[in-house]
Motif scaffolding. Structure first.
Motif, PDB file in Angstrom:
ATOM      1  N   GLU A 196       0.857  -1.177   0.283  1.00 46.70           N
ATOM      2  CA  GLU A 196       0.103  -0.140   0.003  1.00 46.70           C
ATOM      3  C   GLU A 196       0.796   1.052   0.024  1.00 46.70           C
ATOM      4  N   ALA A 197       2.036   1.347   0.760  1.00 47.61           N
ATOM      5  CA  ALA A 197       2.930   2.359   0.646  1.00 47.61           C
ATOM      6  C   ALA A 197       3.556   2.648  -0.662  1.00 47.61           C
ATOM      7  N   LEU A 198       3.668   1.728  -1.521  1.00 53.13           N
ATOM      8  CA  LEU A 198       4.277   1.729  -2.869  1.00 53.13           C
ATOM      9  C   LEU A 198       3.091   2.198  -3.536  1.00 53.13           C
ATOM     10  N   VAL A 199       2.037   2.048  -3.605  1.00 55.91           N
ATOM     11  CA  VAL A 199       0.965   2.309  -4.286  1.00 55.91           C
ATOM     12  C   VAL A 199       0.714   4.041  -4.007  1.00 55.91           C
ATOM     13  N   GLY A 200       0.801   4.202  -2.867  1.00 52.28           N
ATOM     14  CA  GLY A 200       0.597   5.903  -2.649  1.00 52.28           C
ATOM     15  C   GLY A 200       1.880   6.700  -3.090  1.00 52.28           C
ATOM     16  N   GLU A 201       3.265   6.094  -3.174  1.00 52.33           N
ATOM     17  CA  GLU A 201       4.208   6.437  -3.838  1.00 52.33           C
ATOM     18  C   GLU A 201       3.894   6.600  -5.198  1.00 52.33           C
ATOM     19  N   VAL A 202       3.324   5.822  -6.113  1.00 49.68           N
ATOM     20  CA  VAL A 202       2.973   5.961  -7.473  1.00 49.68           C
ATOM     21  C   VAL A 202       1.743   7.085  -7.608  1.00 49.68           C
ATOM     22  N   GLU A 203       1.011   7.089  -6.730  1.00 52.94           N
ATOM     23  CA  GLU A 203      -0.203   7.979  -6.592  1.00 52.94           C
ATOM     24  C   GLU A 203       0.412   9.468  -6.593  1.00 52.94           C
ATOM     25  N   ASP A 204       1.395   9.738  -5.618  1.00 54.59           N
ATOM     26  CA  ASP A 204       2.054  10.780  -5.454  1.00 54.59           C
ATOM     27  C   ASP A 204       2.673  11.305  -6.962  1.00 54.59           C
ATOM     28  N   ARG A 246      -1.777  -8.470  -7.258  1.00 59.31           N
ATOM     29  CA  ARG A 246      -1.245  -7.138  -6.643  1.00 59.31           C
ATOM     30  C   ARG A 246       0.193  -7.342  -6.784  1.00 59.31           C
ATOM     31  N   THR A 247       0.855  -6.833  -7.755  1.00 57.91           N
ATOM     32  CA  THR A 247       2.265  -6.957  -7.905  1.00 57.91           C
ATOM     33  C   THR A 247       2.723  -5.571  -8.569  1.00 57.91           C
ATOM     34  N   ARG A 248       4.067  -5.312  -8.626  1.00 64.37           N
ATOM     35  CA  ARG A 248       4.588  -4.164  -9.245  1.00 64.37           C
ATOM     36  C   ARG A 248       4.451  -4.131 -10.642  1.00 64.37           C
TER      37      ARG A 248
END
Length: 237
Positions: free
Chosen positions: A136-144, A186-188
Motif C-alpha cells: 500500500e505504501a508503494l501504491v501511495g508513492e505511485v499516486e504521488d 497485486r504486483t509491481r
C-alpha cells in the motif's frame, strides 16, 4: 526533416523488416512535429503470460531544431493501453543535424537492434516486477507521482486542489489498478500497467494550440508530462 523519417521507413518497408501502423502530426508548442509508428513483425513476445508487439516510434520536426528519433515501443496486445510498455525515450536512436548526416542516417538501421534489445530488457524487468508484491505504501508513492500532494496554502484553492487530487486517485484505483490486480495479482507489474493505462487513457488532457485532445494526449505520452510521469514510475518500481 520529415523526408528523412520517411526515407528511413521506406528502407524498412522494402526488406519487410517493418510495416506502417499509423502516422500523423502534432504541435509541440508552436512547432509542428511529424510522427509515425511502425510495427516490427518479428518482434512479438510473450511477457508475464501476455502477448506483446514491438514497434518503432519515429518523430521529427520541420525545422531541424530537435533530434530525428526512433524509439522502441512495446504494446500489450490484450489491453487497450496502447503504450503499456513504453519506457524512457533515452533508450532510442537519435540523429542530430551534422556534416555526416548521410552516414548517420545509414546508422539508423541499428534502431531495429535497439528495439529488439529494448524488448528483451523490458521482458526481464517486467517478469521480475511480476514477482514483487505492491504494498500500500508503494501504491501511495505511485499516486504521488500521478497526483502530487497539494502544497497550496490558500484555504479555498487548497480545498479545490485536494478534491481534484482525490478524484484522480479514485479514478486510478477503481478504473485501472483494480483491473490489473484482477488480471495479474497485486504486483509491481500490475501497478506499472495501471499507471501507464491511466496516463495514456485516463489522465485529463486538454486541447492545446493546434492540437485536438487526442493529439495533445499523444504529445504528452511521447514528449511531455505523460512521458515524465512514466519515467519516474519506471525508476521507482
Amino acid at each position: 526533416q520529415p523526408a528523412d523519417l520517411f526515407s528511413f521507413a521506406e528502407g524498412l518497408l522494402q526488406d519487410g523488416r517493418a510495416e506502417w501502423a499509423t502516422a500523423g502530426t502534432v504541435r509541440r508548442g508552436g512547432l509542428i512535429s511529424i510522427w509515425g509508428l511502425m510495427q516490427i513483425p518479428d518482434g512479438a513476445q510473450t511477457i508475464c503470460g501476455e502477448e506483446y508487439r514491438s514497434y518503432l516510434f519515429l518523430g521529427t520536426d520541420y525545422d531541424g531544431k530537435t533530434s530525428w528519433t526512433a524509439n522502441p515501443v512495446n504494446i500489450r496486445s490484450s489491453c487497450s493501453n496502447a503504450f503499456a510498455g513504453y519506457a524512457r525515450a533515452g533508450t532510442g536512436f537519435k540523429i542530430r543535424n551534422a556534416r555526416k548526416r548521410e552516414e548517420l542516417m545509414e546508422q539508423a538501421s541499428h534502431a531495429l537492434q535497439i528495439t529488439t534489445a529494448s524488448m528483451a530488457t523490458y521482458k526481464l524487468w517486467a517478469e521480475k516486477r511480476s514477482l514483487e508484491y505492491a504494498s500500500e505504501a508503494l501504491v501511495g508513492e505511485v499516486e504521488d507521482i500521478i497526483a502530487p500532494p497539494v502544497k497550496v496554502t490558500d484555504e479555498d484553492a487548497r480545498a479545490k486542489a485536494v478534491a481534484t487530487r482525490v478524484n484522480v486517485i479514485d479514478s486510478f484505483r477503481n478504473e485501472y489498478l483494480a483491473e490489473e490486480i484482477d488480471r495479474n495479482g497485486r504486483t509491481r507489474y500490475s501497478l506499472w500497467n495501471a499507471l501507464t493505462g491511466y496516463v495514456d487513457h485516463g489522465s485529463r488532457t486538454r486541447r492545446t494550440r493546434g492540437n485536438s485532445e487526442r493529439q495533445a494526449r499523444l504529445a504528452s505520452q511521447m514528449w511531455g508530462q505523460g512521458a515524465r510521469v512514466k519515467d519516474s514510475a519506471y525508476e521507482l518500481l
